[in-house]
Design a protein around this motif. Structure first.
Motif, PDB file in Angstrom:
ATOM      1  N   GLU A  65       3.706  -3.540  14.984  1.00  0.00           N
ATOM      2  CA  GLU A  65       2.474  -2.949  15.516  1.00  0.00           C
ATOM      3  C   GLU A  65       1.756  -2.124  14.444  1.00  0.00           C
ATOM      4  O   GLU A  65       0.523  -2.139  14.369  1.00  0.00           O
ATOM      5  N   VAL A  66       2.520  -1.408  13.621  1.00  0.00           N
ATOM      6  CA  VAL A  66       1.922  -0.656  12.517  1.00  0.00           C
ATOM      7  C   VAL A  66       1.201  -1.616  11.580  1.00  0.00           C
ATOM      8  O   VAL A  66       0.046  -1.405  11.203  1.00  0.00           O
ATOM      9  N   SER A  67       1.875  -2.675  11.222  1.00  0.00           N
ATOM     10  CA  SER A  67       1.304  -3.662  10.317  1.00  0.00           C
ATOM     11  C   SER A  67       0.037  -4.292  10.902  1.00  0.00           C
ATOM     12  O   SER A  67      -0.999  -4.396  10.228  1.00  0.00           O
ATOM     13  N   GLU A  68       0.098  -4.688  12.152  1.00  0.00           N
ATOM     14  CA  GLU A  68      -1.060  -5.300  12.813  1.00  0.00           C
ATOM     15  C   GLU A  68      -2.242  -4.335  12.867  1.00  0.00           C
ATOM     16  O   GLU A  68      -3.387  -4.729  12.616  1.00  0.00           O
ATOM     17  N   ARG A  69      -1.965  -3.091  13.200  1.00  0.00           N
ATOM     18  CA  ARG A  69      -3.049  -2.100  13.321  1.00  0.00           C
ATOM     19  C   ARG A  69      -3.736  -1.893  11.978  1.00  0.00           C
ATOM     20  O   ARG A  69      -4.970  -1.830  11.902  1.00  0.00           O
ATOM     21  N   LEU A  70      -2.974  -1.785  10.898  1.00  0.00           N
ATOM     22  CA  LEU A  70      -3.574  -1.516   9.592  1.00  0.00           C
ATOM     23  C   LEU A  70      -4.292  -2.735   9.023  1.00  0.00           C
ATOM     24  O   LEU A  70      -5.273  -2.591   8.284  1.00  0.00           O
ATOM     25  N   ARG A  71      -3.838  -3.920   9.385  1.00  0.00           N
ATOM     26  CA  ARG A  71      -4.528  -5.122   8.905  1.00  0.00           C
ATOM     27  C   ARG A  71      -5.903  -5.289   9.548  1.00  0.00           C
ATOM     28  O   ARG A  71      -6.689  -6.124   9.110  1.00  0.00           O
ATOM     29  N   GLU A  72      -6.225  -4.479  10.531  1.00  0.00           N
ATOM     30  CA  GLU A  72      -7.560  -4.501  11.120  1.00  0.00           C
ATOM     31  C   GLU A  72      -8.606  -3.936  10.158  1.00  0.00           C
ATOM     32  O   GLU A  72      -9.797  -4.178  10.330  1.00  0.00           O
ATOM     33  N   PHE A  73      -8.179  -3.181   9.152  1.00  0.00           N
ATOM     34  CA  PHE A  73      -9.100  -2.643   8.156  1.00  0.00           C
ATOM     35  C   PHE A  73      -9.465  -3.750   7.176  1.00  0.00           C
ATOM     36  O   PHE A  73      -8.591  -4.437   6.645  1.00  0.00           O
ATOM     37  N   ASP A  74     -10.742  -3.898   6.905  1.00  0.00           N
ATOM     38  CA  ASP A  74     -11.214  -4.927   5.976  1.00  0.00           C
ATOM     39  C   ASP A  74     -10.625  -4.746   4.575  1.00  0.00           C
ATOM     40  O   ASP A  74     -10.410  -5.718   3.861  1.00  0.00           O
ATOM     41  N   GLU A  75     -10.371  -3.510   4.194  1.00  0.00           N
ATOM     42  CA  GLU A  75      -9.875  -3.214   2.844  1.00  0.00           C
ATOM     43  C   GLU A  75      -8.398  -3.554   2.657  1.00  0.00           C
ATOM     44  O   GLU A  75      -7.898  -3.519   1.538  1.00  0.00           O
ATOM     45  N   ILE A  76      -7.695  -3.861   3.738  1.00  0.00           N
ATOM     46  CA  ILE A  76      -6.246  -4.058   3.656  1.00  0.00           C
ATOM     47  C   ILE A  76      -5.894  -5.531   3.833  1.00  0.00           C
ATOM     48  O   ILE A  76      -6.234  -6.146   4.837  1.00  0.00           O
ATOM     49  N   GLU A  77      -5.199  -6.067   2.853  1.00  0.00           N
ATOM     50  CA  GLU A  77      -4.761  -7.459   2.874  1.00  0.00           C
ATOM     51  C   GLU A  77      -3.268  -7.581   3.185  1.00  0.00           C
ATOM     52  O   GLU A  77      -2.833  -8.567   3.749  1.00  0.00           O
ATOM     53  N   ARG A  78      -2.510  -6.576   2.795  1.00  0.00           N
ATOM     54  CA  ARG A  78      -1.059  -6.640   2.971  1.00  0.00           C
ATOM     55  C   ARG A  78      -0.541  -5.267   3.393  1.00  0.00           C
ATOM     56  O   ARG A  78      -1.046  -4.247   2.938  1.00  0.00           O
ATOM     57  N   VAL A  79       0.464  -5.268   4.261  1.00  0.00           N
ATOM     58  CA  VAL A  79       1.058  -4.018   4.735  1.00  0.00           C
ATOM     59  C   VAL A  79       2.568  -4.121   4.596  1.00  0.00           C
ATOM     60  O   VAL A  79       3.178  -5.105   5.028  1.00  0.00           O
ATOM     61  N   ASP A  80       3.156  -3.104   3.989  1.00  0.00           N
ATOM     62  CA  ASP A  80       4.611  -2.982   3.926  1.00  0.00           C
ATOM     63  C   ASP A  80       5.006  -1.706   4.649  1.00  0.00           C
ATOM     64  O   ASP A  80       4.489  -0.624   4.340  1.00  0.00           O
ATOM     65  N   VAL A  81       5.888  -1.848   5.610  1.00  0.00           N
ATOM     66  CA  VAL A  81       6.385  -0.703   6.362  1.00  0.00           C
ATOM     67  C   VAL A  81       7.845  -0.521   6.004  1.00  0.00           C
ATOM     68  O   VAL A  81       8.642  -1.448   6.150  1.00  0.00           O
ATOM     69  N   GLU A  82       8.162   0.668   5.520  1.00  0.00           N
ATOM     70  CA  GLU A  82       9.548   0.963   5.174  1.00  0.00           C
ATOM     71  C   GLU A  82      10.087   2.043   6.106  1.00  0.00           C
ATOM     72  O   GLU A  82       9.464   3.098   6.280  1.00  0.00           O
ATOM     73  N   ILE A  83      11.214   1.746   6.719  1.00  0.00           N
ATOM     74  CA  ILE A  83      11.898   2.735   7.548  1.00  0.00           C
ATOM     75  C   ILE A  83      12.761   3.578   6.618  1.00  0.00           C
ATOM     76  O   ILE A  83      13.595   3.042   5.881  1.00  0.00           O
ATOM     77  N   VAL A  84      12.524   4.871   6.639  1.00  0.00           N
ATOM     78  CA  VAL A  84      13.267   5.799   5.777  1.00  0.00           C
ATOM     79  C   VAL A  84      14.037   6.786   6.647  1.00  0.00           C
ATOM     80  O   VAL A  84      13.636   7.071   7.781  1.00  0.00           O
ATOM     81  N   TRP A  85      15.121   7.286   6.123  1.00  0.00           N
ATOM     82  CA  TRP A  85      15.961   8.224   6.882  1.00  0.00           C
ATOM     83  C   TRP A  85      16.007   9.604   6.231  1.00  0.00           C
ATOM     84  O   TRP A  85      16.717  10.483   6.700  1.00  0.00           O
ATOM     85  N   ASP A  86      15.251   9.772   5.171  1.00  0.00           N
ATOM     86  CA  ASP A  86      15.214  11.053   4.473  1.00  0.00           C
ATOM     87  C   ASP A  86      13.758  11.408   4.236  1.00  0.00           C
ATOM     88  O   ASP A  86      13.057  10.624   3.577  1.00  0.00           O
ATOM     89  N   PRO A  87      13.268  12.452   4.837  1.00  0.00           N
ATOM     90  CA  PRO A  87      14.019  13.441   5.607  1.00  0.00           C
ATOM     91  C   PRO A  87      14.339  12.930   7.013  1.00  0.00           C
ATOM     92  O   PRO A  87      13.632  12.083   7.550  1.00  0.00           O
ATOM     93  N   VAL A  88      15.368  13.460   7.551  1.00  0.00           N
ATOM     94  CA  VAL A  88      15.812  13.097   8.895  1.00  0.00           C
ATOM     95  C   VAL A  88      14.780  13.600   9.905  1.00  0.00           C
ATOM     96  O   VAL A  88      14.256  14.706   9.774  1.00  0.00           O
ATOM     97  N   TRP A  89      14.486  12.765  10.892  1.00  0.00           N
ATOM     98  CA  TRP A  89      13.543  13.166  11.924  1.00  0.00           C
ATOM     99  C   TRP A  89      14.172  14.221  12.816  1.00  0.00           C
ATOM    100  O   TRP A  89      15.343  14.129  13.210  1.00  0.00           O
ATOM    101  N   THR A  90      13.377  15.239  13.143  1.00  0.00           N
ATOM    102  CA  THR A  90      13.743  16.226  14.157  1.00  0.00           C
ATOM    103  C   THR A  90      12.503  16.476  15.012  1.00  0.00           C
ATOM    104  O   THR A  90      11.385  16.138  14.615  1.00  0.00           O
ATOM    105  N   LYS A  91      12.689  17.082  16.142  1.00  0.00           N
ATOM    106  CA  LYS A  91      11.550  17.354  17.021  1.00  0.00           C
ATOM    107  C   LYS A  91      10.539  18.290  16.364  1.00  0.00           C
ATOM    108  O   LYS A  91       9.373  18.332  16.760  1.00  0.00           O
ATOM    109  N   ASP A  92      10.944  19.000  15.316  1.00  0.00           N
ATOM    110  CA  ASP A  92      10.026  19.879  14.603  1.00  0.00           C
ATOM    111  C   ASP A  92       8.935  19.102  13.873  1.00  0.00           C
ATOM    112  O   ASP A  92       7.897  19.653  13.522  1.00  0.00           O
ATOM    113  N   LYS A  93       9.137  17.808  13.650  1.00  0.00           N
ATOM    114  CA  LYS A  93       8.145  16.968  12.971  1.00  0.00           C
ATOM    115  C   LYS A  93       7.020  16.540  13.916  1.00  0.00           C
ATOM    116  O   LYS A  93       5.998  16.043  13.479  1.00  0.00           O
ATOM    117  N   MET A  94       7.205  16.751  15.208  1.00  0.00           N
ATOM    118  CA  MET A  94       6.202  16.366  16.199  1.00  0.00           C
ATOM    119  C   MET A  94       4.984  17.281  16.112  1.00  0.00           C
ATOM    120  O   MET A  94       5.097  18.457  15.781  1.00  0.00           O
TER     121      MET A  94
END
Length: 109
Positions: A65-94
């Motif tokens: 869904e992230v990739s599809e949403r960003l490809r809606e921009f005319d300027e974007i031809e390719r999207v790479d989404v990387e799942i990262v674990w650092d920093p660790v998600w906490t509710k404080d990031k909300m």
């Protein structure tokens, strides 16, 4: 693209990801604090994001869904989404909006 224009596009893309919601909660991945970084260079968008837990069954769906949403921009031809674990998600990031939405669902934050 000039540096100011590139920064503006990065921000526009980040804001566009508010349209992508966590499939288990009706809250945007931005408000959940899952999107760490969005950069666009030469038609290539790179997104660093995390998940609330390893082994999240919705990981593939959200990255698509992230990739599809960003490809809606005319300027974007390719999207790479990387799942990262650092920093660790906490509710404080909300965002405050995300916390308010969770509270409205009866979830303590």
């Amino acid at each position: 693209m000039q540096p100011g224009e590139a920064a503006a596009l990065d921000e526009q893309c980040h804001e566009a990801l508010r349209d992508v919601t966590d499939p288990e909660l009706p809250i945007s991945i931005v408000d959940l604090g899952l999107v760490y970084d969005v950069t666009v260079e030469d038609g290539h968008a790179s997104v660093d994001m995390t998940l609330t837990a390893m082994g999240c069954p919705a990981a593939q769906l959200m990255t698509e869904e992230v990739s599809e949403r960003l490809r809606e921009f005319d300027e974007i031809e390719r999207v790479d989404v990387e799942i990262v674990w650092d920093p660790v998600w906490t509710k404080d990031k909300m965002t405050d909006e995300g916390k308010m939405q969770l509270r409205s669902l009866g979830i303590a934050v």
